[in-house]
Design a protein around this motif. Structure first.
Motif, PDB file in Angstrom:
ATOM      1  N   ARG A 199      34.726  22.357  34.421  1.00  0.00           N
ATOM      2  CA  ARG A 199      35.287  21.297  33.570  1.00  0.00           C
ATOM      3  C   ARG A 199      35.203  19.942  34.259  1.00  0.00           C
ATOM      4  N   LEU A 200      35.436  19.920  35.563  1.00  0.00           N
ATOM      5  CA  LEU A 200      35.405  18.659  36.305  1.00  0.00           C
ATOM      6  C   LEU A 200      33.997  18.086  36.440  1.00  0.00           C
ATOM      7  N   LEU A 201      32.977  18.876  36.138  1.00  0.00           N
ATOM      8  CA  LEU A 201      31.621  18.334  36.103  1.00  0.00           C
ATOM      9  C   LEU A 201      31.492  17.270  35.021  1.00  0.00           C
ATOM     10  N   ASP A 202      32.341  17.354  33.993  1.00  0.00           N
ATOM     11  CA  ASP A 202      32.335  16.365  32.906  1.00  0.00           C
ATOM     12  C   ASP A 202      33.077  15.085  33.277  1.00  0.00           C
ATOM     13  N   GLY A 203      33.811  15.096  34.373  1.00  0.00           N
ATOM     14  CA  GLY A 203      34.547  13.919  34.812  1.00  0.00           C
ATOM     15  C   GLY A 203      35.972  14.246  35.207  1.00  0.00           C
ATOM     16  N   GLU A 204      36.680  13.238  35.670  1.00  0.00           N
ATOM     17  CA  GLU A 204      38.061  13.389  36.129  1.00  0.00           C
ATOM     18  C   GLU A 204      38.943  13.922  35.004  1.00  0.00           C
ATOM     19  N   ALA A 205      40.006  14.612  35.413  1.00  0.00           N
ATOM     20  CA  ALA A 205      40.957  15.141  34.435  1.00  0.00           C
ATOM     21  C   ALA A 205      42.309  15.326  35.100  1.00  0.00           C
ATOM     22  N   SER A 206      43.341  15.219  34.303  1.00  0.00           N
ATOM     23  CA  SER A 206      44.691  15.510  34.778  1.00  0.00           C
ATOM     24  C   SER A 206      44.885  17.027  34.770  1.00  0.00           C
ATOM     25  N   VAL A 207      45.907  17.474  35.460  1.00  0.00           N
ATOM     26  CA  VAL A 207      46.200  18.916  35.471  1.00  0.00           C
ATOM     27  C   VAL A 207      46.526  19.394  34.059  1.00  0.00           C
ATOM     28  N   ALA A 208      47.242  18.577  33.297  1.00  0.00           N
ATOM     29  CA  ALA A 208      47.560  18.960  31.915  1.00  0.00           C
ATOM     30  C   ALA A 208      46.283  19.135  31.094  1.00  0.00           C
ATOM     31  N   GLU A 209      45.312  18.248  31.297  1.00  0.00           N
ATOM     32  CA  GLU A 209      44.038  18.386  30.589  1.00  0.00           C
ATOM     33  C   GLU A 209      43.286  19.622  31.051  1.00  0.00           C
ATOM     34  N   LEU A 210      43.337  19.886  32.341  1.00  0.00           N
ATOM     35  CA  LEU A 210      42.662  21.074  32.873  1.00  0.00           C
ATOM     36  C   LEU A 210      43.302  22.359  32.370  1.00  0.00           C
ATOM     37  N   ALA A 211      44.602  22.322  32.114  1.00  0.00           N
ATOM     38  CA  ALA A 211      45.333  23.529  31.688  1.00  0.00           C
ATOM     39  C   ALA A 211      45.083  23.896  30.231  1.00  0.00           C
ATOM     40  N   GLN A 212      44.624  22.952  29.417  1.00  0.00           N
ATOM     41  CA  GLN A 212      44.509  23.184  27.974  1.00  0.00           C
ATOM     42  C   GLN A 212      43.759  24.448  27.571  1.00  0.00           C
ATOM     43  N   PRO A 213      42.592  24.755  28.138  1.00  0.00           N
ATOM     44  CA  PRO A 213      41.882  25.950  27.646  1.00  0.00           C
ATOM     45  C   PRO A 213      42.411  27.283  28.182  1.00  0.00           C
ATOM     46  N   PHE A 214      43.388  27.237  29.059  1.00  0.00           N
ATOM     47  CA  PHE A 214      43.873  28.455  29.707  1.00  0.00           C
ATOM     48  C   PHE A 214      45.217  28.893  29.138  1.00  0.00           C
ATOM     49  N   LEU A 243      31.372  17.346  45.829  1.00  0.00           N
ATOM     50  CA  LEU A 243      30.170  18.173  45.927  1.00  0.00           C
ATOM     51  C   LEU A 243      29.810  18.611  47.344  1.00  0.00           C
ATOM     52  N   ARG A 244      30.377  17.965  48.362  1.00  0.00           N
ATOM     53  CA  ARG A 244      30.007  18.289  49.742  1.00  0.00           C
ATOM     54  C   ARG A 244      30.101  19.778  50.061  1.00  0.00           C
ATOM     55  N   PRO A 245      31.227  20.458  49.739  1.00  0.00           N
ATOM     56  CA  PRO A 245      31.296  21.883  50.067  1.00  0.00           C
ATOM     57  C   PRO A 245      30.242  22.715  49.334  1.00  0.00           C
TER      58      PRO A 245
END
Length: 111
Positions: free
Chosen positions: A25-40, A75-77
């Motif tokens: 999901r973060l490949l699409d850009g920055e997101a808040s934790v709330a935004e990241l939680a939406q599909p789960f 992306l470094r790791p």
């Protein structure tokens, strides 16, 4: 080159499918934790813990924009893993090339 400990941390963080989905999901850009939680089917707190694991492994950084805490992929790791895998990739490519040569030589033989 990455140290063994950093590779271990990266692979451990990537072992969880939820964390891999968060990175995707973060490949699409920055997101808040709330935004990241939406599909789960997880709480925001649970997703925040996953983001914390990704952050400890260096795969994610967090910043603050106004009232929001945003997560961003690092992306470094992943580049370190790619470098580590390159020797194995070369090994497999060499094996496939040898197999192709053997098959080609076998196809050239009359029956």
């Amino acid at each position: 080159m990455a140290t063994q400990i950093s590779l271990d941390n990266t692979f451990a963080a990537l072992a969880d499918p939820t964390r891999r989905a968060i990175l995707a999901r973060l490949l699409d850009g920055e997101a808040s934790v709330a935004e990241l939680a939406q599909p789960f089917a997880l709480t925001v707190r649970a997703v925040s813990k996953h983001v914390g694991v990704l952050e400890q492994a260096g795969l994610v950084t967090r910043s603050r924009a106004a009232q929001k805490h945003l997560s961003r992929i690092e992306l470094r790791p992943l580049r370190d893993i790619d470098r580590w895998l390159s020797d194995y990739r070369k090994l497999w490519e060499d094996r496939f090339d040898r197999r192709e040569d053997l098959l080609r030589r076998g196809a050239d033989r009359p029956e």
